[in-house]
Enzyme design. Structure first.
Site, PDB file in Angstrom:
ATOM      1  N   GLY A  29       0.685  -0.783  -0.033  1.00  0.00           N
ATOM      2  CA  GLY A  29       0.372  -0.382   0.302  1.00  0.00           C
ATOM      3  C   GLY A  29       0.868   1.127  -0.275  1.00  0.00           C
ATOM      4  O   GLY A  29       1.737   1.438  -0.132  1.00  0.00           O
ATOM      5  N   GLY A  34       5.832   4.212  -8.914  1.00  0.00           N
ATOM      6  CA  GLY A  34       6.290   2.866  -9.094  1.00  0.00           C
ATOM      7  C   GLY A  34       5.525   1.601  -8.691  1.00  0.00           C
ATOM      8  O   GLY A  34       6.008   0.610  -9.972  1.00  0.00           O
ATOM      9  N   HIS A  35       4.557   1.461  -7.964  1.00  0.00           N
ATOM     10  CA  HIS A  35       3.395   0.242  -7.718  1.00  0.00           C
ATOM     11  C   HIS A  35       2.519   0.305  -9.558  1.00  0.00           C
ATOM     12  O   HIS A  35       1.895  -0.823  -9.704  1.00  0.00           O
ATOM     13  CB  HIS A  35       2.481   0.613  -6.475  1.00  0.00           C
ATOM     14  CG  HIS A  35       3.181   0.473  -5.795  1.00  0.00           C
ATOM     15  ND1 HIS A  35       3.276   1.462  -4.680  1.00  0.00           N
ATOM     16  CD2 HIS A  35       3.496  -0.553  -5.067  1.00  0.00           C
ATOM     17  CE1 HIS A  35       3.949   1.958  -3.373  1.00  0.00           C
ATOM     18  NE2 HIS A  35       4.223   0.031  -3.812  1.00  0.00           N
ATOM     19  N   GLY A 145       9.129  -5.339  -8.254  1.00  0.00           N
ATOM     20  CA  GLY A 145       9.922  -4.040  -8.671  1.00  0.00           C
ATOM     21  C   GLY A 145      11.943  -4.663  -8.508  1.00  0.00           C
ATOM     22  O   GLY A 145      11.844  -4.922  -7.900  1.00  0.00           O
TER      23      GLY A 145
HETATM   24  P1  AMP Z   1       6.065  -2.225  -1.518  1.00  0.00           P
HETATM   25  O1  AMP Z   1       5.245  -1.913  -1.681  1.00  0.00           O
HETATM   26  O2  AMP Z   1       7.392  -1.467  -1.426  1.00  0.00           O
HETATM   27  O3  AMP Z   1       6.057  -3.556  -1.034  1.00  0.00           O
HETATM   28  O4  AMP Z   1       6.504  -2.556  -2.744  1.00  0.00           O
HETATM   29  C1  AMP Z   1       5.353  -3.014  -3.906  1.00  0.00           C
HETATM   30  C2  AMP Z   1       5.970  -3.887  -4.707  1.00  0.00           C
HETATM   31  O5  AMP Z   1       6.662  -2.141  -5.603  1.00  0.00           O
HETATM   32  C3  AMP Z   1       7.236  -3.865  -4.955  1.00  0.00           C
HETATM   33  O6  AMP Z   1       7.600  -4.963  -5.599  1.00  0.00           O
HETATM   34  C4  AMP Z   1       8.708  -3.405  -5.077  1.00  0.00           C
HETATM   35  O7  AMP Z   1       9.690  -3.150  -5.828  1.00  0.00           O
HETATM   36  C5  AMP Z   1       7.700  -2.313  -5.943  1.00  0.00           C
HETATM   37  N1  AMP Z   1       8.499  -1.025  -6.433  1.00  0.00           N
HETATM   38  C6  AMP Z   1       8.068   0.018  -5.011  1.00  0.00           C
HETATM   39  N2  AMP Z   1       8.949   0.623  -5.545  1.00  0.00           N
HETATM   40  C7  AMP Z   1       9.358   0.890  -6.933  1.00  0.00           C
HETATM   41  C8  AMP Z   1       9.273   1.780  -8.117  1.00  0.00           C
HETATM   42  N3  AMP Z   1      10.340   2.901  -7.619  1.00  0.00           N
HETATM   43  N4  AMP Z   1      10.225   0.979  -9.149  1.00  0.00           N
HETATM   44  C9  AMP Z   1       9.308  -0.237  -9.692  1.00  0.00           C
HETATM   45  N5  AMP Z   1       8.806  -0.670  -8.557  1.00  0.00           N
HETATM   46  C10 AMP Z   1       8.714  -0.657  -7.355  1.00  0.00           C
END
Ligand code: AMP
Length: 283
Positions: A29, A34-35, A145
């Site tokens: 969340g 990026g998400h 990501g």
């Molecule tokens: P998180 O909510 O931080 O667990 O991230 C969920 C997904 O989004 C994971 O696979 C992360 O690697 C990806 N993610 C987070 N930040 C970025 C970003 N800046 N660029 C690409 N993917 C991202």
């Protein structure tokens, strides 16, 4: 768009039409572009897209980090609705870990260095919750990501080892115009820290430049990162690494391919970032 809480509700939606392919985007969340880049890719490659939103307590080794982690389900749902997502799974912790829960997934070697060495238990929490997400959703593809480079290596290892019937799709890092990798934790930075946080991208870019300029010595490349971060007063290094992109073992001597990665505290906020280089032409 449907927001499911229970496993049964989620599965009922997921399996309503067995002819459709599904992409899953696991998240914690506090969504950002990026998400959304993962969601967009999943949209393009599947009939339906599911996003899970779960701040997984078992992957936080620091209770303060868990308490401070940003949460905003309403804003997330609005973003995902406009991104064309079909289904959100936002379970409370007791649905993922009901009373009496006792199973974990441990991936061995690739969880030992880097984040694994600095965040004990983190990847057991990640592997366990992702395995559960895969079983609940049974997606055709799951999107991760490159921002969390070691997480990708760990999940790919788990999927191979346990024969999960799905494809892992890895998406590039989305950055702010000044190079800072987008992260939910960026909202915790004050204005001075936000400015200082660009040091991660600057240090990585300088190291990639040095590599591309012919520098191949692992220690020298690591020192390029360390020196640049040390020059930023608000930054404190947790680790910097030049590692083999497959085994994640630290490189020594001459480097042909490398994952340059780092975790750096900016004030109290721990940020990670990475860049990959290789002598081999990209396919
Ligand atoms: P998180 O909510 O931080 O667990 O991230 C969920 C997904 O989004 C994971 O696979 C992360 O690697 C990806 N993610 C987070 N930040 C970025 C970003 N800046 N660029 C690409 N993917 C991202």
């Amino acid at each position: 768009m449907i927001i499911a809480q229970t496993i049964e509700d989620f599965r009922a939606q997921r399996h309503a039409d067995p002819s459709l392919t599904w992409g899953l985007v696991p998240t914690m969340g506090a969504l950002h572009a990026g998400h959304l880049s993962l969601v967009e890719r999943a949209r393009a490659e599947n009939d339906r897209v599911a996003v899970s939103i779960f701040v997984n307590p078992t992957q936080f080794n620091n209770p303060d980090d868990l308490a401070k982690y940003p949460r905003d389900l309403d804003a997330d749902a609005a973003l995902l609705e406009s991104a064309g997502v079909d289904l959100i799974w936002a379970p409370p912790p007791e649905i993922v870990y009901p009373s009496g829960y006792q199973t974990t997934v441990t991936v061995a070697e690739v969880t030992k260095p880097l984040e694994g060495a600095h965040r004990p238990g983190h990847f057991q929490g990640v592997a366990t919750v992702v395995a559960k997400l895969f079983n609940v959703c049974q997606p055709d593809r799951a999107y991760f990501g490159q921002k969390d480079a070691q997480q990708v290596v760990v999940i790919e290892q788990m999927v191979r080892d346990l024969a999960f019937p799905l494809e892992i799709v890895v998406c590039p890092i989305v950055r702010e115009p000044d190079g800072l990798a987008l992260s939910s934790r960026n909202t915790l930075l004050n204005p001075a820290e936000r400015k200082a946080a660009t040091v991660l991208n600057r240090a990585l870019s300088a190291t990639v430049d040095a590599y591309q300029g012919g520098q191949r010595d692992a220690d020298t490349l690591r020192k390029t990162m360390t020196d640049l971060i040390a020059a930023e007063p608000l930054a404190r290094i947790d680790y910097v690494s030049a590692a083999d992109p497959v085994t994640l073992e630290e490189l020594e001597g001459s480097v042909q391919r490398a994952l340059f990665s780092m975790a750096v505290f900016i004030g109290d906020v721990r940020l990670i970032d990475n860049m990959m280089v290789s002598d081999e032409p990209a396919d």
